[in-house]
Scaffold this active site. Sequence first.
Site, short mmCIF file in Angstrom:
data_model
loop_
_atom_site.label_atom_id
_atom_site.label_comp_id
_atom_site.label_asym_id
_atom_site.label_seq_id
_atom_site.Cartn_x
_atom_site.Cartn_y
_atom_site.Cartn_z
N TYR A 184 0.84 -1.19 0.00
CA TYR A 184 0.00 0.00 0.00
C TYR A 184 0.88 1.25 0.00
O TYR A 184 2.11 1.16 0.04
CB TYR A 184 -0.92 -0.04 1.23
CG TYR A 184 -2.09 0.92 1.19
CD1 TYR A 184 -2.98 0.91 0.14
CD2 TYR A 184 -2.29 1.84 2.22
CE1 TYR A 184 -4.06 1.78 0.10
CE2 TYR A 184 -3.37 2.71 2.20
CZ TYR A 184 -4.24 2.67 1.13
OH TYR A 184 -5.31 3.54 1.09
N ALA A 241 -18.53 -0.33 -3.88
CA ALA A 241 -19.02 0.80 -3.09
C ALA A 241 -18.65 2.13 -3.76
O ALA A 241 -19.48 3.04 -3.82
CB ALA A 241 -18.47 0.73 -1.67
N PHE A 247 -5.32 8.24 -8.86
CA PHE A 247 -5.93 8.90 -7.70
C PHE A 247 -5.74 8.03 -6.47
O PHE A 247 -5.99 6.82 -6.49
CB PHE A 247 -7.44 9.09 -7.93
CG PHE A 247 -8.16 9.63 -6.70
CD1 PHE A 247 -8.23 10.99 -6.49
CD2 PHE A 247 -8.72 8.77 -5.77
CE1 PHE A 247 -8.86 11.50 -5.35
CE2 PHE A 247 -9.36 9.27 -4.64
CZ PHE A 247 -9.43 10.63 -4.43
#
Length: 322
Positions: A53, A153, A263
């Site tokens: 990450y 989502a 993004f």
Amino acid sequence: MHAVQLTAYGDPIEGLKYVDIPEPAAPGRNQVLIEVEFSPLNQSDLLLARGIYGTRPALPTVIGNEGVGRVLAVGQGVENVEVGDRVVAPLSSFTWRERMVIPADGLFALPPGADPRQSSMLAINPPTAALLLSEYVNLKPGEWVVQNSANSAVGRWVIAFAKARGLKTINIVRRRELVPELQAIGADAVVVDSPDVSREIKAAVSQAELRLALDGVSGPATGVLASTLSPHGTLVSYAAMSLAPMSISPLEVIFKPLTVRGFWLGHPEYAAKSAPAVEDAAEMIASGAVSIPVAATYPLSSIKEAVVHAQRGGKILLDVAG
């Protein structure tokens, strides 16, 4: 108190442990103590656990990128929230623990009608969707946006925010039974992924321009989006559910030409821009305008079972308060 800690990078099933940790200290000035109620188990949490990450905290550490809780105590100088208020925890504040002290800055009391399970998912997906629609292309009401991962989502929030802004969405899904479901929540067009999906997308928008494409899948799916964009269109990558390298024809980039952007909500320039979207989304949750399907809820003690389920797919919540 109980918590889930990451003890080693790699396989999340091996590295995540259910542990006892010390209680937090009393909140200091401009701080609040909250009891965490629910926290999602997001793909970003699994990426962090794998060590791939955007952040890599020292181990062992509690993790959990978002959550919701009740204020138990407030420190000096806190005026924006009170004891008993339900609040959204700040992004990436490591919420997989029963109680935690967090900064009061930016906190607000959630509307009384906001479901805590739905509210636990407010810190990442709604601002991601809102900023994807506003930060890259100056879209005007009536324009189209194309996205894959439309049933996720983020995808559902893209549909909700686009509808509120007068934009139209064309949405790629993998299962035909999702078509009426997404249409019911406001999707203007839904197409099922297939070898002909690019042609179907172009037919759906007719002569209209497609200036923005949102990629949450990566792999060959990126190339599909690129093929549908109009000249000088922009493709934004915000996730990589397939974990595959982006596959895009250089001819699309060269001759249209296209702009490819990335993004990540964790970039500091988005911190101040996220708050309005979270507040708007909280009102939409409270009014019943948006509800994200939850596949299952697990207690903290079942973190390994929760990870296994999350890896199969579906939105998983952790019932932190028990």
